[in-house]
Design an enzyme around this catalytic site. Structure first.
Site, PDB file in Angstrom:
ATOM      1  N   GLY B 460       0.794  -1.226   0.000  1.00 63.97           N
ATOM      2  CA  GLY B 460       0.000   0.000   0.000  1.00 63.97           C
ATOM      3  C   GLY B 460       0.828   1.278   0.000  1.00 63.97           C
ATOM      4  O   GLY B 460       0.363   2.318  -0.450  1.00 63.97           O
ATOM      5  N   ILE B 622      12.780  12.388   1.212  1.00 63.01           N
ATOM      6  CA  ILE B 622      11.460  11.900   0.821  1.00 63.01           C
ATOM      7  C   ILE B 622      11.457  11.662  -0.684  1.00 63.01           C
ATOM      8  O   ILE B 622      11.577  12.596  -1.484  1.00 63.01           O
ATOM      9  CB  ILE B 622      10.365  12.904   1.217  1.00 63.01           C
ATOM     10  CG1 ILE B 622      10.389  13.124   2.736  1.00 63.01           C
ATOM     11  CG2 ILE B 622       9.000  12.408   0.773  1.00 63.01           C
ATOM     12  CD1 ILE B 622      10.306  11.862   3.573  1.00 63.01           C
ATOM     13  N   LYS B 626       3.920  12.713  -2.289  1.00 64.40           N
ATOM     14  CA  LYS B 626       2.481  12.440  -2.229  1.00 64.40           C
ATOM     15  C   LYS B 626       2.214  11.127  -1.485  1.00 64.40           C
ATOM     16  O   LYS B 626       1.297  11.032  -0.670  1.00 64.40           O
ATOM     17  CB  LYS B 626       1.935  12.380  -3.656  1.00 64.40           C
ATOM     18  CG  LYS B 626       0.451  12.556  -3.765  1.00 64.40           C
ATOM     19  CD  LYS B 626       0.063  12.769  -5.216  1.00 64.40           C
ATOM     20  CE  LYS B 626      -1.438  12.691  -5.392  1.00 64.40           C
ATOM     21  NZ  LYS B 626      -1.812  12.785  -6.805  1.00 64.40           N
ATOM     22  N   GLN B 631       1.042   8.043   3.631  1.00 65.25           N
ATOM     23  CA  GLN B 631       1.496   7.171   4.712  1.00 65.25           C
ATOM     24  C   GLN B 631       1.262   7.824   6.065  1.00 65.25           C
ATOM     25  O   GLN B 631       0.831   7.165   7.008  1.00 65.25           O
ATOM     26  CB  GLN B 631       2.988   6.863   4.547  1.00 65.25           C
ATOM     27  CG  GLN B 631       3.264   5.824   3.488  1.00 65.25           C
ATOM     28  CD  GLN B 631       2.683   4.475   3.886  1.00 65.25           C
ATOM     29  OE1 GLN B 631       3.120   3.851   4.830  1.00 65.25           O
ATOM     30  NE2 GLN B 631       1.667   4.042   3.166  1.00 65.25           N
ATOM     31  N   GLY B 695      13.136   5.850   5.972  1.00 65.21           N
ATOM     32  CA  GLY B 695      11.938   5.013   6.138  1.00 65.21           C
ATOM     33  C   GLY B 695      10.897   5.763   6.949  1.00 65.21           C
ATOM     34  O   GLY B 695      11.238   6.491   7.884  1.00 65.21           O
ATOM     35  N   GLY B 697       7.041   4.589   6.958  1.00 74.18           N
ATOM     36  CA  GLY B 697       5.710   3.976   7.092  1.00 74.18           C
ATOM     37  C   GLY B 697       5.382   3.527   8.500  1.00 74.18           C
ATOM     38  O   GLY B 697       4.216   3.367   8.853  1.00 74.18           O
ATOM     39  N   GLU B 698       6.406   3.291   9.313  1.00 79.78           N
ATOM     40  CA  GLU B 698       6.166   2.842  10.691  1.00 79.78           C
ATOM     41  C   GLU B 698       6.115   4.021  11.656  1.00 79.78           C
ATOM     42  O   GLU B 698       5.230   4.100  12.509  1.00 79.78           O
ATOM     43  CB  GLU B 698       7.292   1.887  11.145  1.00 79.78           C
ATOM     44  CG  GLU B 698       7.595   0.744  10.187  1.00 79.78           C
ATOM     45  CD  GLU B 698       6.653  -0.446  10.326  1.00 79.78           C
ATOM     46  OE1 GLU B 698       5.613  -0.333  10.988  1.00 79.78           O
ATOM     47  OE2 GLU B 698       6.965  -1.498   9.739  1.00 79.78           O
TER      48      GLU B 698
END
Lengths: 326, 731
Positions: B460, B622, B626, B631, B695, B697-698
């Site tokens: 995703g 980054i 977008k 996220q 990173g 997403g977490e």
């Protein structure tokens, strides 16, 4: 899902014949099909009544409102007469389910919907409603969402409908058509408390069909509204709710129609609260003293004790919202 | 090597696979049309612990369309070779239909295979299983923990005793389930001794290795395909028992078998974020300078596997203090095994630590941000390494300014609007971003287009898009001329798609492969007498839009197409590699955030409503703004769920999950999600990856629940130490 046969009927006589033969009526199917998938419901024959001419909303001259059993929830909520005459009904409907479900589900089906008790919906759990005599897993299980009013040792599940709470408050009448003809049942008598037979949920005779719900005329001006308290802001059943309608003339409350949801095994009419209001002038203290009666007779379970206080506060808040303080 | 111009990286592009997804052409695991496939439906145990004493399959087998019912009495014995890879935790993994033991409520005890889904479902409801039931143990607070994993520096007990201010706080965190939209699903097909599965997974290589181990197949005998994942949040990081069931059913019936879990079954066999009891004791001086912290952490795991996660990290390096001790105890219960869920470990720890910091700030009368600034470390005190980058101070500054933090009253319960109490809260988030070995292959074709492949996944976050951006710039191609492929175990291997590791790891391998291909082309050109670039120093050649040219002199050059055509090359190809995090570590590499929440509480009715959220992130460079914003939104929404709604409820009498559906397990809906804003600090972190990323997403979910809880305190003066925060705590 167990195998079943499906027939579609085009007039009420056909429907009644099929119903008398043991067929289960299906309209929007939003509850029944769900429960069939979980094998909670295992009907052998489905009789699709969605083609019957029961989709009208009519207003009689004296102001009574008649909502056909097959009117969709969304249609009823959007109907101009419903919105003007009984905001409590349109609000209750709009706070129910999701837009998709409201487009499918019917008024008749809505009041027929079965409880959300998770033990009822899990066929491996004990449930007297689903399997009489097997026991009630909710009584000493996880019962946060369960009822505090109208319960028995056999069943503590709530009736999940919002609009039924409005109907109960407004003292609606359910119009029925059966093999022996038409009859009307007061809403208070239509949905049954569990007692020792929680599998019996409505005062319906074999093969009987709901044709309409009628709201009797009430003196005007009438202010009304519905408050729903829930964890998330959409698409969830009520922890508590309150349907309130008040007729105030000359600064005095002449009529009050009040019921609560999320707390009873059936939509819970609150006559003691109504009595407290009649003949009084709206005030903060009146709302508080009347609402203090809302949970009389409540029997809390392990996880739903908070509902006792929350119910009183919900009723008080909604009295203030509808009745104001001046 | 000449620096390549950056065109795609950093551009706010839409998803390259967006059209496929919204037009229904993206194929998810269950959607592959495998010829001759039949359907399998699992029968789950209806007890929480015990033995199966009998199985009556007669009624099911008599149903038209039912091919067979497989259970422990008739299933072939499976080798179940040891496999410490594939994210299998230590222990003895659940072996499907290999014995009569029931280890948790909802364990697969049989599978019905039929020619239609309906027949299989009906058949499954007709299988009668008899049990000898035992009392399961499923309550974290009642069961005996394992021996602890410990960490210590200094003398925390002594530090705490001598501290001027001491807090002793215990927080409870409910179990959460991932609830991706797409259910887990597997289609399995045997061709002789070769097994192909289409399986929802975040790691095709992990599933590959596990199936090879379970069936004892030689390398190269298993292929795992999964080009699209409809959400994962961590639930796809392991090969779960149902995948083995599908492969087993296919072997027994000799037919390809499709098995799709129901929503209820998603709560029974695909992991969850474990529930925690987290006690934290803090000692500080009167100015808020921390001297000691003691963390006692209990978390549930299964009786058969010891699942652990990085719940100790945040307590070791977020704040400066000389004395820390930690004891992390897993508590084996009769439940299925947990798995990492978004922000694993750190998200759970942050609720305790960041709430405790807020409590300390309130006790001392210090602004919560100021308290954090006073305890900002100058190095990672757990290992004395310098931080690669750590820009929390900037996160605080930017966040406070953009959120309007100065409007927050330090006195709780002081802002009221009608029936609502308004409050603001903030929290710090840290996350230990992964960097794992990965490989990738890049091929530039004679028509000037390129294909890049790696056996990674896109659950995703937009891996397809961001990796295409990375590859396009390294190759000097436009986005439209590069195709990135993933989700096939035949592609070059990568580590799991999780832990915020994919861009640093797979991205670095992609850059390496694409750089090599570009260099091959440049070398070909500068050595080719017929090329306009002949004789130019290779280091002076860049590629842009598929055209090689001298840096600073775009007129002198030629296209990939003409170069390859003239040299009779059908393609150029290279395999790239990334070795993983530098070893030994030279720097401490974490992503950070400051998360802010404004909430309204209807204190009479006990309702908390989020009004505004802001996350400010230090996540390195980054690649795809977008996607990064999406996220952050997703992480914040997940955090709202953890804070206010999500709670998997177990009935301890029999171990049953009572709310295994999306009506009773509440995730946030649109109406619960207010104004959300994400700010990524400009910058990069060049510790051990070619892209300068950390990173994200977490880390976007870490701290969200604490920020909301702290805002609830600011609004109401009531500190709720148990998640989710619901009406009963506030009425």
């Amino acid at each position: 899902m167990h195998p079943f046969t499906y027939t579609r009927v085009s007039d009420t006589r056909e429907a009644l014949n099929a119903g008398r033969g043991g067929g289960r009526y299906i309209a929007g199917g939003t509850t029944l099909v769900d429960l069939m998938r979980e094998t909670v419901e295992q009907p052998e024959t489905l009789v699709d009544i969605s083609g019957l001419p029961l989709r009208e909303i009519t207003v009689a001259e004296h102001g009574a409102l008649r909502i056909g059993a097959l009117v969709r929830m969304a249609e009823a909520a959007a109907h101009p007469k419903v919105r003007v005459l009984y905001p409590v009904i349109s609000e209750a409907l709009e706070l129910s389910a999701s837009a998709q479900l409201r487009n499918m589900a019917t008024i008749g089906g809505n009041i027929m919907q079965r409880t959300r008790c998770t033990y009822f919906r899990d066929v491996t759990a004990d449930c007297n409603k689903r399997e009489p005599g097997s026991g009630c897993a909710a009584l000493h299980g996880f019962n946060r969402s369960h009822a505090i009013l109208g319960t028995s040792d056999h069943c503590v599940s709530t009736h999940p409908s919002d609009v039924a709470v409005a109907f109960a408050a407004l003292e609606a009448r359910v119009h029925l058509l059966g093999p022996d003809g038409e009859r009307q049942v007061p809403f208070a008598d239509f949905l049954l408390r569990p007692g020792s037979t929680p599998d019996r949920e409505q005062a319906l005779r074999r093969g009987e069909l709901i044709t309409a719900v009628e709201i009797p005329a009430l003196p005007r001006p009438l202010k009304s509204g519905y408050l729903k308290v829930r964890d998330r802001q959409s698409y969830e059943f009520a922890l508590t709710s309150a349907a309130v309608a008040l007729h105030v003339r000359g600064g005095v409350i002449r009529e009050a129609r009040i019921a609560a949801g999320g707390v009873g095994t059936v939509p819970w009419k609150l006559p003691e609260v109504e009595q407290q209001l009649i003949g009084e002038r709206p005030s903060e203290s009146l709302w508080a003293s009347a609402a203090a009666k809302a949970a009389d007779g409540a029997r809390a379970l392990q996880h739903n004790r908070f509902k006792v206080e929350l119910l009183k506060r919900t009723v008080e808040r909604q009295l203030r919202i509808v009745g104001g303080t001046k | 090597m000449s620096p390549q111009p950056q065109a795609a990286v950093g551009a706010p592009l839409s998803r390259v696979d967006g059209r496929l997804k919204v037009t229904g052409q993206a194929q998810y695991a269950a959607e592959f049309d495998v010829e001759g496939a039949v359907h399998a439906v699992v029968v789950d145990s209806s007890i929480g612990r015990g033995r199966i004493t009998g199985i009556d399959t007669g009624a099911a087998e008599a149903q038209p369309g039912v091919l067979t019912v497989i259970h422990h009495r008739n299933a072939p014995k499976l080798p179940y070779r040891d496999n410490s890879g594939s994210n299998n935790p230590p222990g003895r993994r659940l072996r499907v239909f290999q014995d009569d033991r029931v280890l948790f409520h909802g364990q697969p005890v049989a599978v019905v295979v039929a020619t239609t889904l309906e027949a299989a479902q009906h058949g499954a409801s007709l299988v009668k299983v008899r049990y000898d039931a035992e009392q399961p143990s499923t309550d974290l607070h009642e069961a005996k923990p394992d021996k602890p994993t410990n960490y210590a520096r200094g003398d925390a007990e002594a530090g705490l005793r001598s501290a001027a201010v001491r807090l002793d706080l215990t927080y409870q965190l409910a179990r959460n389930h991932h609830n991706p939209m797409e259910p887990h699903a597997t289609i399995a097909r045997w061709d002789g001794n070769k097994l192909t599965v289409w399986d929802k997974t975040q790691w095709v290589m992990g599933t590959h290795d596990e199936l090879a181990a379970v069936f004892d197949l030689p390398a190269g005998s298993v292929r795992v395909i999964n080009p699209f994942v409809g959400g994962g949040f961590g639930s796809g990081l392991r090969c779960w028992p149902h995948t083995v069931v599908a492969a087993l059913a296919a072997r027994v019936t000799g037919r390809p078998v499709k098995l799709v879990l129901s929503r209820r079954q998603m709560y029974l066999g695909t992991g969850f974020r474990p529930s925690y009891e987290y006690r934290v004791r803090l000692g500080s001086d009167r100015r808020g300078r921390l001297s000691a912290a003691i963390h006692d952490i209990d978390a549930e795991t299964s009786s058969y596997e010891t699942f652990t996660e990085a719940v100790m990290g945040a307590g070791q390096m977020t704040y400066s203090m000389p004395n820390v001790s930690q004891a992390y105890r897993t508590v084996p219960l009769d439940v299925n095994t947990p798995i990492w869920m978004r922000g694993p470990g750190f998200a759970s720890a942050s609720f305790a630590i960041e709430s405790a910091m807020d409590e300390l700030a309130d006790r001392l009368g210090i602004d919560p941000i100021e308290l954090r600034r006073r305890n900002e470390p100058s190095e990672d005190e757990s290992n004395n390494l310098p931080f690669s980058t750590r820009r929390l101070r900037e996160c605080y500054t930017v966040g406070a300014r953009e959120f309007g933090w100065q409007r927050r009253s330090s006195r709780p319960r002081s802002r009221r609007e009608g029936d609502l109490l308004i409050g603001m809260g903030m929290a710090t988030g840290v996350y230990d971003c992964g960097r794992f070995p990965a490989e990738a292959r890049a091929r530039l074709d004679a028509d000037g287009t390129a294909v890049v492949e790696a056996a990674t996944s896109d659950m995703g976050p937009g891996t397809y898009t961001s990796q295409t951006q990375v590859a396009a710039d390294a190759l000097g191609l436009t986005m439209r001329t590069v195709t990135f492929r993933l989700g096939d175990s035949l592609y070059p291997p990568t580590s799991p798609h999780g832990g915020s590791a994919t861009m640093a790891s797979v991205g670095s391998a992609v850059v390496d492969a694409c750089n090599q291909v570009r260099q091959q082309a440049i070398k070909l050109a500068v050595e080719d007498r017929e090329s306009p670039l002949h004789g130019v120093d290779a280091a002076d050649v860049v590629v842009r839009g598929g055209r090689l040219h001298v840096q600073g002199n775009p007129a002198r050059g030629e296209s990939y197409r003409s170069l390859l055509a003239r040299n009779d090359r059908t393609h150029l190809e290279a395999r790239g590699q990334y070795a993983g995090a530098p070893s030994p570590a030279r720097r401490s590499y974490f992503a950070y955030n400051a998360t802010f929440a404004e909430i309204a509480v209807d204190a009479t009715l006990g309702l908390v409503r989020v009004r505004r959220m802001l996350g400010v992130y230090d996540a390195g460079r980054i690649i795809s703004p977008k996607l990064a914003e999406s996220q952050a939104f997703g992480g914040i929404v997940g955090g709202i769920g953890t804070a206010l709604l999500e709670h998997t409820v177990t009935d301890h009498r029999d171990g049953r999950i009572v709310n295994a559906n999306l009506a009773d397990y509440l995730v946030a809906v649109n109406a619960d999600v207010p104004e959300v804003r994400a700010i990524y600090l400009d910058g990069e972190d060049n510790d051990g990856n070619l892209l300068g990323v950390k990173g994200l997403g977490e880390v976007v979910q870490v701290g969200v629940a604490a920020a909301i809880g702290n805002a609830v305190f600011n609004a109401t003066g009531r500190r709720v130490r148990e998640l989710p925060i619901t009406a009963e705590a506030l009425v």
